[in-house]
Design a protein around this motif. Structure first.
Motif, PDB file in Angstrom:
ATOM      1  N   ALA A 136       0.570  -0.652   0.140  1.00  0.00           N
ATOM      2  CA  ALA A 136       0.456  -0.601   0.076  1.00  0.00           C
ATOM      3  C   ALA A 136       1.154   1.801  -0.388  1.00  0.00           C
ATOM      4  CB  ALA A 136      -0.472  -0.069   1.337  1.00  0.00           C
ATOM      5  N   THR A 137       1.016   2.309  -1.120  1.00  0.00           N
ATOM      6  CA  THR A 137       1.373   2.933  -0.961  1.00  0.00           C
ATOM      7  C   THR A 137       1.014   4.275  -1.644  1.00  0.00           C
ATOM      8  OG1 THR A 137       3.514   3.819  -2.222  1.00  0.00           O
ATOM      9  CG2 THR A 137       2.264   2.818  -4.112  1.00  0.00           C
ATOM     10  N   THR A 138       1.874   5.390  -0.983  1.00  0.00           N
ATOM     11  CA  THR A 138       0.935   7.059  -1.199  1.00  0.00           C
ATOM     12  C   THR A 138       1.767   7.654  -2.190  1.00  0.00           C
ATOM     13  OG1 THR A 138       1.826   9.274  -0.421  1.00  0.00           O
ATOM     14  CG2 THR A 138       3.495   7.644  -0.571  1.00  0.00           C
ATOM     15  N   GLU A 139       1.752   8.071  -3.231  1.00  0.00           N
ATOM     16  CA  GLU A 139       1.344   8.824  -4.690  1.00  0.00           C
ATOM     17  C   GLU A 139       2.634   8.017  -5.269  1.00  0.00           C
ATOM     18  OE1 GLU A 139       0.507   9.785  -7.442  1.00  0.00           O
ATOM     19  OE2 GLU A 139      -0.805  10.958  -6.509  1.00  0.00           O
ATOM     20  N   LEU A 140       2.542   7.395  -6.870  1.00  0.00           N
ATOM     21  CA  LEU A 140       3.902   7.050  -7.074  1.00  0.00           C
ATOM     22  C   LEU A 140       4.121   8.032  -8.019  1.00  0.00           C
ATOM     23  CD1 LEU A 140       2.726   3.164  -7.850  1.00  0.00           C
ATOM     24  CD2 LEU A 140       4.997   4.125  -6.080  1.00  0.00           C
ATOM     25  N   ALA A 141       3.202   9.110  -8.574  1.00  0.00           N
ATOM     26  CA  ALA A 141       4.444   9.838  -8.902  1.00  0.00           C
ATOM     27  C   ALA A 141       5.338  10.606  -8.390  1.00  0.00           C
ATOM     28  CB  ALA A 141       3.097  10.743  -9.413  1.00  0.00           C
TER      29      ALA A 141
ATOM     30  N   SER B 245      -0.931  -1.085  -4.829  1.00  0.00           N
ATOM     31  CA  SER B 245      -2.631  -0.356  -3.692  1.00  0.00           C
ATOM     32  C   SER B 245      -2.225   1.312  -3.943  1.00  0.00           C
ATOM     33  CB  SER B 245      -3.015  -0.955  -3.343  1.00  0.00           C
ATOM     34  OG  SER B 245      -4.902  -0.407  -2.981  1.00  0.00           O
ATOM     35  N   MET B 246      -1.984   1.511  -4.605  1.00  0.00           N
ATOM     36  CA  MET B 246      -1.402   3.503  -4.464  1.00  0.00           C
ATOM     37  C   MET B 246      -3.166   4.058  -4.159  1.00  0.00           C
ATOM     38  SD  MET B 246      -0.232   6.314  -7.797  1.00  0.00           S
ATOM     39  CE  MET B 246      -1.248   6.855  -7.908  1.00  0.00           C
ATOM     40  N   ILE B 247      -2.501   4.836  -3.111  1.00  0.00           N
ATOM     41  CA  ILE B 247      -3.916   5.693  -2.342  1.00  0.00           C
ATOM     42  C   ILE B 247      -3.838   7.102  -2.929  1.00  0.00           C
ATOM     43  CG2 ILE B 247      -3.865   4.364  -0.561  1.00  0.00           C
ATOM     44  CD1 ILE B 247      -2.637   7.044   1.336  1.00  0.00           C
ATOM     45  N   ASP B 248      -4.454   7.695  -3.597  1.00  0.00           N
ATOM     46  CA  ASP B 248      -4.097   9.250  -3.674  1.00  0.00           C
ATOM     47  C   ASP B 248      -4.286  10.257  -2.835  1.00  0.00           C
ATOM     48  OD1 ASP B 248      -7.167   8.591  -4.559  1.00  0.00           O
ATOM     49  OD2 ASP B 248      -7.072   8.138  -6.396  1.00  0.00           O
ATOM     50  N   ASN B 249      -4.728  10.039  -1.464  1.00  0.00           N
ATOM     51  CA  ASN B 249      -5.291  11.189  -0.596  1.00  0.00           C
ATOM     52  C   ASN B 249      -5.192  10.920   0.351  1.00  0.00           C
ATOM     53  OD1 ASN B 249      -8.113  10.930   0.656  1.00  0.00           O
ATOM     54  ND2 ASN B 249      -8.363   9.878  -0.624  1.00  0.00           N
ATOM     55  N   LEU B 250      -4.586  11.159   0.867  1.00  0.00           N
ATOM     56  CA  LEU B 250      -3.610  11.395   2.241  1.00  0.00           C
ATOM     57  C   LEU B 250      -4.605  11.595   3.472  1.00  0.00           C
ATOM     58  CD1 LEU B 250      -0.182  12.791   2.543  1.00  0.00           C
ATOM     59  CD2 LEU B 250      -0.322  10.157   1.694  1.00  0.00           C
ATOM     60  N   SER B 251      -5.141  10.195   3.506  1.00  0.00           N
ATOM     61  CA  SER B 251      -6.599  10.271   4.519  1.00  0.00           C
ATOM     62  C   SER B 251      -6.562   8.220   5.340  1.00  0.00           C
ATOM     63  CB  SER B 251      -7.628  10.473   4.410  1.00  0.00           C
ATOM     64  OG  SER B 251      -8.099   9.735   3.512  1.00  0.00           O
ATOM     65  N   LEU B 252      -6.194   7.922   6.871  1.00  0.00           N
ATOM     66  CA  LEU B 252      -6.745   7.067   7.211  1.00  0.00           C
ATOM     67  C   LEU B 252      -7.694   5.761   6.519  1.00  0.00           C
ATOM     68  CD1 LEU B 252      -5.863   4.481   9.245  1.00  0.00           C
ATOM     69  CD2 LEU B 252      -7.891   6.155  11.244  1.00  0.00           C
ATOM     70  N   ALA B 253      -9.272   6.731   5.793  1.00  0.00           N
ATOM     71  CA  ALA B 253      -9.601   5.649   5.264  1.00  0.00           C
ATOM     72  C   ALA B 253      -9.238   5.752   3.856  1.00  0.00           C
ATOM     73  CB  ALA B 253     -11.174   6.343   4.665  1.00  0.00           C
ATOM     74  N   ALA B 254      -8.344   6.421   2.893  1.00  0.00           N
ATOM     75  CA  ALA B 254      -7.689   5.993   1.827  1.00  0.00           C
ATOM     76  C   ALA B 254      -6.806   4.787   2.143  1.00  0.00           C
ATOM     77  CB  ALA B 254      -7.455   7.276   1.610  1.00  0.00           C
ATOM     78  N   CYS B 255      -6.470   4.449   3.522  1.00  0.00           N
ATOM     79  CA  CYS B 255      -5.167   3.700   3.232  1.00  0.00           C
ATOM     80  C   CYS B 255      -6.117   2.676   4.347  1.00  0.00           C
ATOM     81  CB  CYS B 255      -4.216   4.645   4.852  1.00  0.00           C
ATOM     82  SG  CYS B 255      -2.951   3.174   5.576  1.00  0.00           S
ATOM     83  N   ARG B 256      -7.139   2.606   5.080  1.00  0.00           N
ATOM     84  CA  ARG B 256      -7.972   1.544   4.941  1.00  0.00           C
ATOM     85  C   ARG B 256      -8.525   0.892   3.919  1.00  0.00           C
ATOM     86  NH1 ARG B 256     -10.493   0.339   9.837  1.00  0.00           N
ATOM     87  NH2 ARG B 256      -9.906   2.365  11.487  1.00  0.00           N
ATOM     88  N   THR B 257      -8.890   1.314   2.750  1.00  0.00           N
ATOM     89  CA  THR B 257      -9.092   1.433   1.316  1.00  0.00           C
ATOM     90  C   THR B 257      -7.898   0.705   1.121  1.00  0.00           C
ATOM     91  OG1 THR B 257     -11.034   2.930   0.674  1.00  0.00           O
ATOM     92  CG2 THR B 257     -10.508   1.444  -0.792  1.00  0.00           C
TER      93      THR B 257
END
Ligand code: IPT
Length: 271
Positions: free
Chosen positions: A6-11, A36-48
């Motif tokens: 699970a990673t933050t923005e790969l750009a 799985s990349m998250i595109d906004n920094l939130s707990l909810a996005a990380c959970r998803t």
């Protein structure tokens, strides 16, 4: 086995180089990595993102998302018995983690500038929603304070080169005279170099710039960037090794957690 990342923005350069190093090491060991990349920094996005990886039946997860201690606990709980290795948390966080020591990196940058005789130092931090950005900033302030120095100007960017450019123009346009800029990552430093150039000042003769990361391209900025190296290949190698070891032993996370050192790479943007 399959591992999930699970990673933050790969750009961004650092997370993409970290993902690449993990993939390389995992493949050497015969493991698959799904991302799985998250595109906004939130707990909810990380959970998803973590839920998405779990639904793909991964055997362990790597989490390169900046998380507060509370949020890291929440994600560790969500993972239950699934081994989860965190890469962007506070060194104090009570989870299985591999990190570069943010205090060490911040101190190396400040000490380098002070050794060159700088006193008028401006700082450009990363986004303060990121734990690593906050810890680097705190480390700078603490080290400067030990020498009775406060930064002559402070701005906050979002890790991108564009933000580095914009925030550097603000730093350069404020009245305080400055001789050096501490920048929280190399991508922002890239933008800073352009801003300083357009402003008509020379690096490093009139302004020194120091970055943080030492990404693959930093030696080819103009001038070649002085920076604090985080060895992302080593991080990828160690994180896969330790997560895989964990899959077999379900060991104590305190013992397998690791704090990696950073190092100063002197090139041509400081003098
Ligand atoms: C951190 C990088 O230093 C920074 O440049 C930025 O890319 C950030 O990641 C994105 O989250 S490295 C991280 C492992 C603390």
């Amino acid at each position: 086995y399959t591992l999930g990342l699970a990673t933050t923005e790969l750009a961004l350069h650092a997370p993409s180089q970290i993902a690449s190093a993990m993939k390389t090491r995992a493949n050497q060991l015969g493991f698959n990595v799904v991302i799985s990349m998250i595109d906004n920094l939130s707990l909810a996005a990380c959970r998803t993102a973590v839920n998405e990886l779990m639904s793909q039946r991964v055997d362990g997860v790597l989490i390169n998302v900046p998380l507060s201690n509370e949020d890291a606990d929440a994600i560790a709980q969500l993972c239950g018995n699934l081994p989860a290795l965190f890469l962007d948390v506070d060194p104090q966080a009570d989870v299985f983690k591999i990190l570069f020591d943010p205090h060490c990196g911040a101190e190396q940058g400040v000490e380098h500038l002070l050794a060159l005789g700088h006193q008028q130092i401006a700082v450009l931090t990363g986004p303060l929603g990121s734990i690593s950005a906050r810890l680097r900033y705190e480390g700078w302030l603490k080290t400067l304070a030990m020498h009775n120095i406060t930064p002559c100007a402070v701005q906050h960017g979002d890790w991108s080169a564009a933000s580095g450019y914009q925030q550097a123009l603000l730093l350069l346009n404020q009245p305080a005279r400055l001789t050096a800029i501490l920048v929280a990552n190399d991508q922002m430093a890239l933008g800073v170099l352009r801003a300083v150039h357009e402003f008509g000042l020379r690096v490093p003769e009139q302004i020194s710039v120091i970055g943080y990361d030492d990404t693959e391209d930093s030696a080819f900025f103009f001038p070649p960037l002085t920076t604090i190296k985080q060895d992302f290949r080593l991080l990828g190698h160690e994180s896969i090794n330790r997560l895989v070891e964990h899959l077999h032993t379900h060991g104590d996370h305190q013992q397998s957690s690791l704090l990696l050192p950073t190092s100063l790479v002197e090139r041509h943007t400081t003098a």
